[in-house]
Design a protein around this motif. Sequence first.
Motif, mmCIF file in Angstrom:
data_model
loop_
_atom_site.group_PDB
_atom_site.id
_atom_site.type_symbol
_atom_site.label_atom_id
_atom_site.label_comp_id
_atom_site.label_asym_id
_atom_site.label_seq_id
_atom_site.Cartn_x
_atom_site.Cartn_y
_atom_site.Cartn_z
ATOM 1 N N TYR A 138 25.136 19.104 29.352
ATOM 2 C CA TYR A 138 24.698 19.291 30.729
ATOM 3 C C TYR A 138 24.546 20.777 31.069
ATOM 4 C CZ TYR A 138 24.488 19.178 35.753
ATOM 5 O OH TYR A 138 24.087 19.371 37.035
ATOM 6 N N ILE A 139 25.498 21.574 30.600
ATOM 7 C CA ILE A 139 25.455 23.009 30.885
ATOM 8 C C ILE A 139 24.165 23.630 30.335
ATOM 9 C CG2 ILE A 139 26.549 25.221 30.389
ATOM 10 C CD1 ILE A 139 28.681 24.072 31.711
ATOM 11 N N GLU A 142 20.991 22.462 32.234
ATOM 12 C CA GLU A 142 20.760 23.113 33.514
ATOM 13 C C GLU A 142 20.459 24.593 33.323
ATOM 14 O OE1 GLU A 142 21.667 21.737 37.224
ATOM 15 O OE2 GLU A 142 20.256 20.764 35.894
ATOM 16 N N ALA A 143 21.227 25.236 32.451
ATOM 17 C CA ALA A 143 21.100 26.685 32.310
ATOM 18 C C ALA A 143 19.692 27.036 31.843
ATOM 19 C CB ALA A 143 22.137 27.216 31.343
ATOM 20 N N ILE A 146 16.766 28.055 34.396
ATOM 21 C CA ILE A 146 16.583 29.352 35.040
ATOM 22 C C ILE A 146 15.519 30.192 34.323
ATOM 23 C CG2 ILE A 146 17.738 31.475 35.752
ATOM 24 C CD1 ILE A 146 20.264 29.828 36.111
ATOM 25 N N PHE A 168 11.760 23.053 39.222
ATOM 26 C CA PHE A 168 13.206 23.217 39.324
ATOM 27 C C PHE A 168 13.841 22.067 40.091
ATOM 28 C CE2 PHE A 168 17.231 25.111 39.960
ATOM 29 C CZ PHE A 168 17.317 26.219 39.145
ATOM 30 N N MET A 172 16.414 19.265 38.662
ATOM 31 C CA MET A 172 17.753 19.354 39.230
ATOM 32 C C MET A 172 18.157 18.021 39.853
ATOM 33 S SD MET A 172 19.718 22.167 39.917
ATOM 34 C CE MET A 172 21.296 22.297 40.706
ATOM 35 N N PHE B 378 22.126 31.620 42.394
ATOM 36 C CA PHE B 378 22.261 30.527 41.427
ATOM 37 C C PHE B 378 23.685 29.992 41.436
ATOM 38 C CE2 PHE B 378 18.459 32.412 39.195
ATOM 39 C CZ PHE B 378 17.643 31.332 39.461
ATOM 40 N N ALA B 381 24.093 27.800 44.370
ATOM 41 C CA ALA B 381 23.385 26.546 44.155
ATOM 42 C C ALA B 381 24.125 25.655 43.159
ATOM 43 C CB ALA B 381 21.974 26.823 43.661
ATOM 44 N N GLY B 382 25.080 26.220 42.455
ATOM 45 C CA GLY B 382 25.863 25.404 41.534
ATOM 46 C C GLY B 382 25.202 25.209 40.189
ATOM 47 N N ILE B 383 24.563 26.252 39.683
ATOM 48 C CA ILE B 383 23.956 26.162 38.350
ATOM 49 C C ILE B 383 25.001 26.594 37.325
ATOM 50 C CG2 ILE B 383 22.065 26.964 36.890
ATOM 51 C CD1 ILE B 383 20.899 25.739 39.264
ATOM 52 N N PRO B 384 25.278 25.769 36.318
ATOM 53 C CA PRO B 384 26.209 26.197 35.286
ATOM 54 C C PRO B 384 25.581 27.283 34.430
ATOM 55 C CG PRO B 384 25.227 24.106 34.668
ATOM 56 C CD PRO B 384 24.710 24.458 36.050
ATOM 57 N N PHE B 389 29.520 26.424 40.063
ATOM 58 C CA PHE B 389 29.332 25.095 39.505
ATOM 59 C C PHE B 389 30.671 24.402 39.266
ATOM 60 C CE2 PHE B 389 29.399 22.607 35.569
ATOM 61 C CZ PHE B 389 28.628 21.542 35.977
#
Lengths: 508, 476
Positions: A138-139, A142-143, A146, A168, A172, B378, B381-384, B389
């Motif tokens: 998951y990390i 999501e990462a 960016i 995005f 998300m 970011f 917004a809770g982005i890991p 997050f």
Amino acid sequence: MQENLILTYLLLIPIIGSLIVLFLSEEQKKIIRWFGLIISTIAFLISLYAYFQYNSSDSQFQLVHKILWIKSLNISYHVGVDGISLILILLTTFITPLTLLSTWKAIDKNVKMFTFSMLLLEAGMLGVFMSLDVFLFYIFWEAMLIPMYFIIGIWGGERRIYASIKFFLYTMFGSLLMLVAIIWLAVYASNQSGSFTTNLLDLYKIGPTIPFEIQKWMFLAFFLSFAIKVPVFPFHTWLPDAHVEAPTAGSVILAGVLLKMGTYGLIRFCLPLFPQSSVHYASIISILAIIGIIYGALVSMVQPDMKKLVAYSSVSHLGFVVLGIFAMTIESMQGAIIQMINHGLSTGALFLLVGVLYERTHHREIEYYGGIAKIVPLYSTILMIVLLSSIGLPGLNGFVGEFLILLGSFKSNVLNSWWYTVFAASGVIFAAVYLLWMYQRVVFGEIKNLNLKNELTDMNNRELLILIPILIFIVWIGIYPTTFLKLTEVSAQSILQNVSNNTFYFLK
Amino acid sequence: MPASISEYSMIMPFIIIGILILLSIVIEISSKKSEIIIPWLSILTFFIIALYSLLNINQNEILFNGMLEVGGKAAIFNFIFNLGALLVTINSIDYIKKYGSYYGEYYILIQSSVLGMMIMAGAGDLIMIFLGLELMSICFYVLAGINRKKLFANEASMKYFLLGAFATGFIVYGIALIYGISGTTNLSSIMTNFSSLISNIIFITGFVLFLVGFSFKIAAVPFHMWVPDVYQGSATTVTGLMSTIGKSAAFSVLILSLTAIIAFKTPNNFRNYFAVISTLSMLAGSIIAISQNNLKRMLAYSSIAHAGYMSIGLAAGNITSIAGIIFYLAAYTFINLGAFGIISIVEGEDDSRTDLDSFTGLNSKNPLLAALMSLFMFALAGIPPLAGFFGKYYVFVGAIESGLTWLAIIGVLASVISVYFYLRVVVLMYFKEPAHNFNITLSPYSLASVIICSVLVIIFGLVPDLLMNLITSVVY
């Protein structure tokens, strides 16, 4: 289990590379470009080394490396590969240097930040494919958003802001619901076995024991997240925007690798974690996939913009992959995996080729062109080969994937009807229509636009250097797919076996 | 029972900060160099107390006949308060000078408010809670209007004072009712008898009034009306202070008041209350923030939304979720102080550049500030893998453990909405050309404070265990 650091090195190379780029001077564009290329090539060589280390007759995860990361939540840095992840890792490390090379002329603004984003993106993608901990997955998942967001937003076209935000938000939305499902799974695991865990190997044992009523929702949460990424019809609307607005390099990575993360997720998580639900929803999802195949093809047919045409063709091609996954036969699954690679190569190459024209003329409309065969014969030849591969001409890579998927879905016990195959097969015909028609309008006929004679020049050495490796693989997979099929066969078999053991279906 | 010497030795942080306040007043009166001495003295003191709290986390004692708790949770909170105040003070060194004449009381008020917060977090008695709350709030009322030449600041101060006083009224009345039924103001004896008291309608009324009063303080919907105006009107450093450690202090009291539910597993009668305010805060905060054109106002609504996420943890009321809230508060403190720090750098001499337009094209003016601001956006917004997050993650884990999956789902939906307006800031900074021509004067102190925040946000994101292990070791 023996610890093996090779995957960690593979992951660290682009990360460290991207950090070093930050300290290079913006003025020295040449150094930054070469540096990015060298780093990503090293990553490719390491992944090749990993390939030779890998034993394809073993269905276990290999080259595993595990370190406890967050003790309070029992989350580990846990990476490893099976055949399916390995082939996708190879695809990623193969495409990235080529993409970087393709931007040497096109991207002149903020080269430093671009290279930084691309390397970080590569690390994110590799992380997604090698994570054996759902949380870690998951990390990375999501990462990785960016850098892609910046690539579309900074170097994109006219409506880049709209496209980047849409990209995005869509991703998300799906992935946050998946996060809730991940936590739910971990809490369920702690109630069942006493330890809060997100370790994929443990969850594989627990997932199928979840009562069906609840498992259904878990499955849907995961599926939604992946379906948006793939994209499965009707969640595809972000894709054309993102593709059209992204710079060529962004489109290539998006089509080549990012979309595969969705289908990879379906194979790695949905099927083994929730086998009962997967079988339960297989027919509905397959119908969506087939709608995607036909819809994508029909919409491609009427696009005046080449890039948009290729973008919609992705919806169509990915539909085949999803159908192949949910038909759940070994042939269709193998076909789906090989088709993921094919799509990465062919569509990636198509975007590169559209980019070559765009760089010279700054036009993407089909209308603008016509008769360019006389001006750029070499370009036209390469475009023909790539188009034929995308259509699925026997002897080139596309045929292998599509044939296996159609064959598998025909035999499928889960779908249990040959209508799926009939409709899906129509997509192959449509593909021939829209791609060849585009080719005819762009390449053949009289030279419509006299500007073209001045603007267009044939492929230069750098562009050939990018496309020839792709062409080699297009032909290789077409003629001798066994090299690639062998790599994934045991892994695919074991996933299907897992589904089969937990459901009433006997999967062939 | 008279207090012993050893009890005094254990409340060293309180004594040190008390001496600091008195000393600062004397210096302010007598020394011409007070504008240099006081801030650095405060910074040193905050640093020592933060370090002291961190080292003495395991010496958990209740002192002075159950009036004050040291160590444990209180120590963690003291760490957050002092570190936050430290960062704000560093940022203020240059910032506060622009208000013309030098405001020595500015630092003294910050010191006093921190003392108030420390009393709140360590309170063992309802009276102590009230004492700490008033000390903190009155300092905040004055701080909000510290720039007395500015109309907005006056409005902010007045509004904050009136509504704050109103909220305090609720709290006092609640305390009176609770005392009337239980016959004591001692928290631990109320908590031990919680399960029998809870059947009494007057106790419930009193307790709800108490909770409502603190819902004002954490800025939860529907008690949030004061937040946007106060956050916008106050000096930016003060807004940073109020929105982060001020909120943490209020949460520390809410956590104390739910001890019975969390530690003794008394049935959670107030779950619905918290679930409702959390749902409303998350949704209203995120949705209204979208239409804001002023960055400070946007962050005010975002702060309302974050109060909502944290309240999920109160609704869940289990150990994981409470540890999650504390982690979240720490993370949020560093993220928000960083974001407000950048606003304070960009806003300029007359505080005018807080609208979103002023941030367009920031990347071409100052890439470092733009990069840091994106990091904070970011993280919010809770982005890991950033600290923000993990705050959310821990709280959601707690919620799902308590069977509140629906609340977690609302939480993630609100997060998706909030991504839109956080990203808008990034869009403006990177994807657009500058709208206004102005130069940014970069104060090294402000920049240092922002960079410390960003480093903490990254570290607690990559290795959340550093903080989480400390927190879990003290949560009940």
